[in-house]
Design a protein around this motif. Structure first.
Motif, PDB file in Angstrom:
ATOM      1  N   ASN A 104       0.889  -1.250   0.062  1.00  0.00           N
ATOM      2  CA  ASN A 104       0.113   0.023  -0.062  1.00  0.00           C
ATOM      3  C   ASN A 104       0.824   1.212   0.009  1.00  0.00           C
ATOM      4  N   VAL A 135      -5.326  -4.070   1.696  1.00  0.00           N
ATOM      5  CA  VAL A 135      -6.227  -3.623   0.321  1.00  0.00           C
ATOM      6  C   VAL A 135      -7.593  -3.606   0.132  1.00  0.00           C
ATOM      7  N   GLU A 161      -8.022  -3.369  -7.393  1.00  0.00           N
ATOM      8  CA  GLU A 161      -7.531  -2.563  -6.390  1.00  0.00           C
ATOM      9  C   GLU A 161      -5.992  -3.225  -6.270  1.00  0.00           C
ATOM     10  N   ARG A 165      -2.127  -1.402  -7.273  1.00  0.00           N
ATOM     11  CA  ARG A 165      -1.335  -1.325  -6.011  1.00  0.00           C
ATOM     12  C   ARG A 165      -0.067  -2.046  -6.403  1.00  0.00           C
ATOM     13  N   ASN A 169       3.044   0.381  -7.080  1.00  0.00           N
ATOM     14  CA  ASN A 169       3.895   0.503  -5.816  1.00  0.00           C
ATOM     15  C   ASN A 169       5.072  -0.111  -5.806  1.00  0.00           C
TER      16      ASN A 169
END
Length: 599
Positions: A104, A135, A161, A165, A169
């Protein structure tokens, strides 16, 4: 020849869940016992192969995998340790690494630091994308990730989602650092692509996948590195030196090859050379326990086979430091071990320069890593030592700073300032100390300091240069003819300062400006273009004879200073100062018949 445990280093940014992940595997609570929940020291845990098989039994059945390694020796490092003290001859101690990243939050400074070190040491690694349970919409269950990652368990929005991420990320930052990376279930060539295993230290999801991936990769690709000579002497690296009640000074160490026996001799490297001591006790934590903070007491053993974490009790360990190499040998092998250890120390030694800065580090490895980064940008190092900043360091930095102000600095990686050094620092306030626990951040801070210092030094040098000026003696303003001569002048261009030497248009030296006054007859240090001021001139001149009304005088700027103005400081001169300099240079060229004067 047998296979030893692969040495697995767990590293990453502080608070991304390294120790929590291991606590979940070990079913321990080391993280909760650490100050602020942050790892303060290096720790080591043995995870037997039986535990891995039990945790990952569902996956082993699916893959029909056969694990032959005896288990994993996992090294948990503080974020600041960055794995640099875990060294052996020829490179990194770790065979493989787990880089823990919060899926995250993504990459942080210590994440990048860790990757740079892994890259330098050519250490293969897997990314554990931790905190999967956070998440949005994710449905976590304590099972392998591959069983949770499907649309029957996860809502499509949660999967979307997750993918966003994962890419933004983790995959994208790794791509930017030169790595191909993808979710481990999509990787076809494990030698070319970094595997990302999503996990949750909180729920346990993904941990079977992670353990199986690490064990499988190590067994498949590192088998030659894992072959162990069970008859040879123990080779190892010191993790920490600790005082233990009833035992005195002890070593927390990693043995990466051979066998250590109680009663044998330990040959260690230290800053002064080699130390030889006899082992009083070998103590091991129980499997799945933690060397740093065991739930149960250490178990005394008569021998330890690599790879293993072990506590060693022996006399005369006072000067031993973290990162020191060692050998454990019988008496007849001491001299041979001394030679090996000295060769290893020399390999790790940092070449120093005739002049330069001081660097300090908490371990040999961290000192070496800092020196490497500084050498990359051409920084000269006069002194490199393991340990905290001492009074002697402050005095020496002050001395080096006298030679060159840019050398009056101490860079310290995870090293403290000792009390007597703090007192000395008050006395020598010109010494700069840059401390930190991220190597590249220390280097960045140092570069920023150098930049500011160079600007300050240039400003100081610029201020000391003789400023150019052209002045005119005003009519009816000769107030005193000599000793000192006093007259009124107008500054036509440039800056006239006290102590400026003056010449006339014939090049004759007139003297130097002794005083400048303003309209209120107060002494001022300088007069600029357009100002009409009275000045006094010190020199063997007589106004009215050597210098007359309406004469033009010039500030006599030394040729080497003219060069500095032209090549270094031209952009710092005002336009009228540039005009004054040009007029003065033209005069000197004409008088000396040299068109290159001052250039």
């Amino acid at each position: 020849m047998d296979l030893r445990c692969p040495i697995v280093c767990v590293l990453g940014h502080v608070d991304h869940g390294k120790t929590s992940l291991l606590d979940r595997i070990r079913k321990t609570r080391v993280c909760q016992r650490e100050a602020g929940g942050i790892t303060q020291h290096i720790g080591a845990s043995e995870i037997p192969i039986d535990v891995i098989k039990k945790v990952a039994k569902d996956l082993l059945g699916m893959l029909k995998a056969d694990l032959k390694i005896p288990g994993l020796l996992v090294i948990d490092t503080p974020g600041h340790e960055a794995f640099t003290s875990l060294r052996k001859r020829g490179g990194a101690l770790a065979d493989i690494a787990i880089l823990v990243v919060d899926i995250n939050e993504g990459f942080k400074p210590q994440t990048i630091e860790s990757i740079n070190i892994l890259k330098q040491n050519k250490t293969p690694f897997i990314v554990a994308a931790n905190k999967l349970d956070l998440v949005p919409g994710w449905n976590s269950k304590d099972v392998p990730f591959v069983l949770n990652f499907n649309e029957k368990v996860q809502h499509p929005n949660a999967l979307t989602e997750f993918e966003i991420r994962l890419y933004n990320n983790i995959i994208k930052p790794l791509n930017e650092l030169g790595f191909n990376a993808d979710l481990f279930t999509r990787v076809e060539d494990l030698t070319r692509t970094v595997c990302i295993v999503p996990v949750s230290a909180k729920t346990g999801e993904g941990i079977p996948d992670l353990l199986l991936m690490i064990a499988g990769l190590a067994q498949k690709y590192l088998e030659d590195n894992l072959k162990l000579d069970v008859k040879g002497p123990a080779k190892g690296t010191v993790l920490e030196v600790k005082e233990e009640r009833g035992l005195g000074k002890t070593l927390d160490a990693i043995i990466y090859d051979g066998i250590a026996r109680r009663g044998d001799y330990i040959v260690l490297g230290n800053p002064d050379g080699v130390v030889v001591s006899r082992i009083k006790a070998l103590l091991k934590p129980k499997p799945l326990d933690e060397m740093r903070d065991p739930r149960d007491k250490f178990k005394p053993v008569n021998k330890v086979t690599a790879a293993a974490g072990v506590k060693i009790s022996a006399p005369e360990l006072d000067r031993v430091i973290a990162g020191s190499p060692f050998r454990i040998v019988p008496k007849d092998k001491i001299e041979e071990a001394k030679k090996e250890v000295m060769e290893e120390i020399e390999e790790l030694s940092i070449p120093t320069d005739e002049e330069g800065i001081i660097i300090k580090g908490d371990t040999m490895g961290s000192l070496e890593a800092l020196a490497k980064e500084l050498k990359k940008i051409g920084v000269k190092i006069k002194k490199a030592e393991v340990g905290d900043i001492s009074k002697k360091d402050i005095i020496e930095a002050h001395t080096y700073g006298k030679i060159n102000p840019l050398y009056g600095v101490i860079l310290a990686f995870n090293s403290k300032i000792l009390p007597d050094a703090k007192e000395e620092l008050e006395r020598y306030s010109d010494v700069k100390i840059i401390q930190g626990n991220i190597i590249y951040k220390i280097v960045e801070d140092y570069q920023e300091w150098v930049k500011k210092m160079e600007e300050a030094l240039k400003s100081d040098e610029f201020d000391k240069l003789t400023r150019p000026a052209v002045i005119k003696v005003l009519p009816n303003c000769i107030f005193r003819k000599s000793k000192p001569a006093i007259c009124g002048v107008e500054v036509l261009c440039g800056t006239l300062r006290v102590k400026s030497p003056l010449i006339n248009e014939s090049g004759k030296k007139i003297g130097f400006v002794r005083e400048i006054k303003n309209r209120e007859q107060e002494n001022i240090k300088e007069a600029t273009a357009g100002m009409q001021v009275p000045i006094s001139i010190e020199g063997n001149i007589i106004l009215g004879r050597h210098v007359k009304e309406n004469d033009i005088l010039y500030v006599d700027v030394p040729e080497e200073e003219v060069r500095k103005f032209v090549h270094e400081y031209k952009d710092r001169l005002r336009e009228d100062e540039k005009e004054a300099l040009e007029r003065f240079v033209e005069l000197k060229r004409k008088l000396e018949n040299n068109m290159f004067w001052g250039i």
